[in-house]
Design a protein around this motif. Structure first.
Motif, PDB file in Angstrom:
ATOM      1  N   GLY A  80       0.676  -1.136   0.036  1.00  0.00           N
ATOM      2  CA  GLY A  80       0.056  -0.052   0.104  1.00  0.00           C
ATOM      3  C   GLY A  80       0.876   1.181   0.188  1.00  0.00           C
ATOM      4  N   ALA A  81       0.093   2.397  -0.139  1.00  0.00           N
ATOM      5  CA  ALA A  81       0.651   3.839  -0.212  1.00  0.00           C
ATOM      6  C   ALA A  81       1.664   3.859   1.127  1.00  0.00           C
ATOM      7  CB  ALA A  81      -0.231   4.859  -0.245  1.00  0.00           C
ATOM      8  N   MET A  82       2.890   4.352   0.935  1.00  0.00           N
ATOM      9  CA  MET A  82       3.978   4.505   2.016  1.00  0.00           C
ATOM     10  C   MET A  82       3.381   5.609   2.839  1.00  0.00           C
ATOM     11  SD  MET A  82       6.860   2.663   2.165  1.00  0.00           S
ATOM     12  CE  MET A  82       8.362   3.856   2.682  1.00  0.00           C
ATOM     13  N   ASP A  83       2.748   6.712   2.253  1.00  0.00           N
ATOM     14  CA  ASP A  83       2.231   7.823   3.057  1.00  0.00           C
ATOM     15  C   ASP A  83       0.868   7.675   2.884  1.00  0.00           C
ATOM     16  OD1 ASP A  83       1.190  10.184   4.306  1.00  0.00           O
ATOM     17  OD2 ASP A  83       2.797  11.403   2.942  1.00  0.00           O
ATOM     18  N   THR A 115      -0.626  15.416  -4.218  1.00  0.00           N
ATOM     19  CA  THR A 115      -0.241  15.775  -2.880  1.00  0.00           C
ATOM     20  C   THR A 115       0.924  15.039  -2.227  1.00  0.00           C
ATOM     21  OG1 THR A 115      -1.372  13.488  -2.267  1.00  0.00           O
ATOM     22  CG2 THR A 115      -2.803  15.404  -2.437  1.00  0.00           C
ATOM     23  N   GLY A 116       1.445  15.104  -1.007  1.00  0.00           N
ATOM     24  CA  GLY A 116       2.650  14.620  -0.536  1.00  0.00           C
ATOM     25  C   GLY A 116       3.917  15.480  -0.726  1.00  0.00           C
ATOM     26  N   ALA A 117       4.884  15.016  -1.201  1.00  0.00           N
ATOM     27  CA  ALA A 117       6.211  15.765  -1.195  1.00  0.00           C
ATOM     28  C   ALA A 117       6.248  16.830  -2.413  1.00  0.00           C
ATOM     29  CB  ALA A 117       7.134  14.731  -1.514  1.00  0.00           C
ATOM     30  N   ASP A 118       6.832  17.723  -2.287  1.00  0.00           N
ATOM     31  CA  ASP A 118       6.839  18.882  -3.375  1.00  0.00           C
ATOM     32  C   ASP A 118       8.130  18.810  -4.236  1.00  0.00           C
ATOM     33  OD1 ASP A 118       7.078  21.149  -4.764  1.00  0.00           O
ATOM     34  OD2 ASP A 118       6.479  22.444  -3.072  1.00  0.00           O
ATOM     35  N   TYR A 119       8.022  18.288  -5.446  1.00  0.00           N
ATOM     36  CA  TYR A 119       9.047  18.150  -6.450  1.00  0.00           C
ATOM     37  C   TYR A 119       8.730  19.166  -7.636  1.00  0.00           C
ATOM     38  CZ  TYR A 119      11.455  14.258  -4.179  1.00  0.00           C
ATOM     39  OH  TYR A 119      12.058  13.557  -3.748  1.00  0.00           O
ATOM     40  N   GLU A 120       8.101  20.122  -7.251  1.00  0.00           N
ATOM     41  CA  GLU A 120       8.053  21.314  -8.310  1.00  0.00           C
ATOM     42  C   GLU A 120       7.273  20.917  -9.504  1.00  0.00           C
ATOM     43  OE1 GLU A 120      11.784  23.411  -9.238  1.00  0.00           O
ATOM     44  OE2 GLU A 120      11.509  24.611  -7.422  1.00  0.00           O
ATOM     45  N   ALA A 121       6.147  20.100  -9.076  1.00  0.00           N
ATOM     46  CA  ALA A 121       5.225  19.434 -10.260  1.00  0.00           C
ATOM     47  C   ALA A 121       4.804  20.708 -11.042  1.00  0.00           C
ATOM     48  CB  ALA A 121       4.039  18.770  -9.618  1.00  0.00           C
ATOM     49  N   LYS A 122       4.710  20.539 -12.330  1.00  0.00           N
ATOM     50  CA  LYS A 122       4.428  21.547 -13.228  1.00  0.00           C
ATOM     51  C   LYS A 122       3.374  20.785 -14.528  1.00  0.00           C
ATOM     52  CE  LYS A 122       8.517  24.240 -12.921  1.00  0.00           C
ATOM     53  NZ  LYS A 122       9.719  24.587 -13.535  1.00  0.00           N
ATOM     54  N   LEU A 172       2.010  23.817 -10.623  1.00  0.00           N
ATOM     55  CA  LEU A 172       0.761  23.457 -10.100  1.00  0.00           C
ATOM     56  C   LEU A 172       0.595  23.679  -8.492  1.00  0.00           C
ATOM     57  CD1 LEU A 172       0.730  20.467  -8.927  1.00  0.00           C
ATOM     58  CD2 LEU A 172       0.736  19.932 -11.108  1.00  0.00           C
ATOM     59  N   VAL A 173      -0.655  23.686  -8.238  1.00  0.00           N
ATOM     60  CA  VAL A 173      -0.768  23.933  -6.772  1.00  0.00           C
ATOM     61  C   VAL A 173      -0.894  22.542  -6.110  1.00  0.00           C
ATOM     62  CG1 VAL A 173      -1.911  24.881  -4.885  1.00  0.00           C
ATOM     63  CG2 VAL A 173      -1.524  26.278  -6.849  1.00  0.00           C
ATOM     64  N   LEU A 174      -0.242  22.247  -4.955  1.00  0.00           N
ATOM     65  CA  LEU A 174      -0.430  21.019  -4.399  1.00  0.00           C
ATOM     66  C   LEU A 174      -1.773  20.820  -3.631  1.00  0.00           C
ATOM     67  CD1 LEU A 174       3.075  20.167  -2.830  1.00  0.00           C
ATOM     68  CD2 LEU A 174       2.102  19.203  -5.010  1.00  0.00           C
ATOM     69  N   ASN A 175      -2.195  19.637  -3.455  1.00  0.00           N
ATOM     70  CA  ASN A 175      -3.752  19.702  -2.535  1.00  0.00           C
ATOM     71  C   ASN A 175      -4.695  20.265  -2.932  1.00  0.00           C
ATOM     72  OD1 ASN A 175      -1.783  18.318  -0.888  1.00  0.00           O
ATOM     73  ND2 ASN A 175      -1.335  20.048   0.319  1.00  0.00           N
ATOM     74  N   ARG A 210      13.741  18.602  -5.972  1.00  0.00           N
ATOM     75  CA  ARG A 210      12.968  18.404  -4.642  1.00  0.00           C
ATOM     76  C   ARG A 210      12.751  19.759  -3.718  1.00  0.00           C
ATOM     77  NH1 ARG A 210      15.605  15.246   0.471  1.00  0.00           N
ATOM     78  NH2 ARG A 210      13.636  15.100   1.714  1.00  0.00           N
ATOM     79  N   LYS A 211      11.884  20.062  -3.281  1.00  0.00           N
ATOM     80  CA  LYS A 211      11.782  21.175  -2.084  1.00  0.00           C
ATOM     81  C   LYS A 211      11.518  20.532  -0.697  1.00  0.00           C
ATOM     82  CE  LYS A 211       9.495  25.030  -4.472  1.00  0.00           C
ATOM     83  NZ  LYS A 211       8.631  25.978  -4.612  1.00  0.00           N
ATOM     84  N   PHE A 212      10.729  19.493  -0.456  1.00  0.00           N
ATOM     85  CA  PHE A 212      10.545  18.816   0.711  1.00  0.00           C
ATOM     86  C   PHE A 212       9.813  17.287   0.355  1.00  0.00           C
ATOM     87  CE2 PHE A 212       6.938  21.744   0.742  1.00  0.00           C
ATOM     88  CZ  PHE A 212       5.858  20.873   0.555  1.00  0.00           C
ATOM     89  N   GLY A 213      10.031  16.373   1.307  1.00  0.00           N
ATOM     90  CA  GLY A 213       9.283  15.203   1.327  1.00  0.00           C
ATOM     91  C   GLY A 213       9.959  14.428   0.416  1.00  0.00           C
ATOM     92  N   VAL A 214       9.756  13.253   0.239  1.00  0.00           N
ATOM     93  CA  VAL A 214      10.020  12.035  -0.531  1.00  0.00           C
ATOM     94  C   VAL A 214       9.165  11.467  -1.557  1.00  0.00           C
ATOM     95  CG1 VAL A 214      11.234   9.802  -0.520  1.00  0.00           C
ATOM     96  CG2 VAL A 214      11.982  11.471   1.331  1.00  0.00           C
TER      97      VAL A 214
END
Length: 284
Positions: free
Chosen positions: A30-33, A73-80, A86-89, A105-109
Motif C-alpha cells: 500500500g501507499a507509503m504515506d 499531494t505529498g512531497a513537493d517536487y516542483e510539479a508542473k 501547479l498547486v499541491l492539494n 525536490r523542495k521537501f518530502g520524498v
C-alpha cells in the motif's frame, strides 16, 4: 488514459494495501504515506481506496491522453503542467496532450498523483498495490499506458486547496508505543531510545529503514513473531530496523517499539541522513 513518458527513480501504483493475507506470508504493502494518498482521493471525491500513482524522488513525466481531473499531494517536487507550476492539494483540470513533470525536490520524498475515478489496474488479493512477486509488475515503465476510470462529468475545479503544514515533512519527532519486547530492555537502553537522535541510513526502502546509530544489545534470540509496518526491531548488532509498508509479516528480532500509523506516514517522507527522535508514549 495516461502515458508514462519517464518513470522517474521509482514509481508505482498503490492503494491502501491488501489485508487479511498475512497467514499466507503476504505483506500489507500500500501507499507509503497513506495520509497523502487518502488526501488526494478525498479532494477528488474518490473512494479512499482508489489507486494513486506514488512517485518516489520525483523525476517522473506523464502525458494525459484524455481530459481528466487530477490532484497532486505529498512531497513537493516542483510539479508542473506544461511547464507551469501547479498547486499541491488542490483539484485541477488536465487536458488531452498536457504534460505533467516532477522536478527539483523542495521537501518530502513521495508524491501522489490522484485521478478522478481512480486508475484501472488489475486487483490481486483485493488490492491494486504493486508488489514484486505478487503483482505482474512492481514499477511503472517508460511508454506504459495507464487506463483510468475517468468520469466524463468530472467535478469542476475550485479555488479551494487543503493546507498541509510543512512541519509534517520536516519534524524529527516520531511517535511510537513500547513494543512487545520493550520491557526486556535495560534502563540504559530505554534511555538511549528516548534521548538520542537517530539517522536514517542509505539502506532504506519500502521494506524498511535501517538507522545508523546502534544501542547495546544483549537480548537473547527469540522465535519468529508477527510484525507490522511501523514495528522497530533491534538486531543482534544493535542496529535498529523500522519496518515499512512492504515488510515481511514475521521477524525474529526483538520488537522494541511500534510506530503510530501517523508516524509511519511521516517517516515515509524522510530519506538518507534525515534524523528522527522517538517520542515513546505510554498507553493508559
Amino acid at each position: 488514459m495516461i502515458e508514462v513518458l519517464h518513470p522517474g527513480f521509482f514509481t508505482t501504483i498503490q492503494d491502501r494495501g491488501r489485508f487479511g493475507y498475512a497467514h499466507y506470508g503476504v505483506p500489507v504493502s500500500g501507499a507509503m504515506d497513506l495520509y497523502a494518498h487518502e488526501l488526494a482521493n478525498g479532494i477528488l471525491d474518490n473512494k479512499n481506496n482508489e489507486a494513486t500513482i506514488e512517485v518516489t524522488f520525483g523525476g517522473a513525466k506523464f502525458e494525459f491522453l484524455e481530459d481528466c481531473t487530477i490532484c497532486v499531494t505529498g512531497a513537493d517536487y516542483e510539479a508542473k503542467i506544461n511547464g507551469i507550476g501547479l498547486v499541491l492539494n488542490k483539484r485541477l483540470s488536465a487536458k488531452k496532450g498536457d504534460l505533467l513533470t516532477f522536478g527539483k525536490r523542495k521537501f518530502g520524498v513521495r508524491t501522489y498523483l490522484g485521478i478522478k475515478g481512480g486508475i484501472a489496474v488489475k486487483e490481486v488479493l483485493h488490492s491494486k498495490s504493486f508488489y514484486k512477486g505478487i503483482t505482474e509488475q512492481h514499477i511503472l515503465k517508460k511508454g506504459e499506458i495507464l487506463t483510468t476510470n475517468n468520469q466524463k462529468n468530472s467535478i469542476p475545479n475550485t479555488n479551494t486547496k487543503i493546507s498541509v503544514a510543512i512541519h509534517r515533512f520536516i519534524t524529527p519527532e516520531i511517535e511510537c508505543f513500547p513494543g512487545p519486547e520493550f520491557d526486556s530492555l535495560s534502563k540504559n537502553q530505554k534511555q538511549q531510545l528516548r534521548e538520542n537522535e537517530f539517522t536514517i541510513s542509505g539502506n532504506n526502502s519500502r521494506m524498511g529503514y535501517f538507522l545508523e546509530e546502534t544501542i547495546e544489545n544483549s537480548l537473547p534470540s527469540m522465535l519468529s513473531s508477527g510484525v507490522l509496518p511501523g514495528t522497530i526491531q533491534l538486531t543482534p548488532s544493535g542496529k535498529l530496523i523500522i519496518l515499512m509498508r512492504d515488510c515481511q509479516v514475521t521477524g525474529g528480532y526483538p520488537r522494541i517499539l511500534q510506530l503510530t500509523s501517523a508516524s509511519v506516514n511521516k517517516l515515509a517522507q524522510k530519506t538518507t541522513q534525515d534524523t528522527i527522535h522517538f517520542k515513546i508514549k505510554t498507553p493508559h
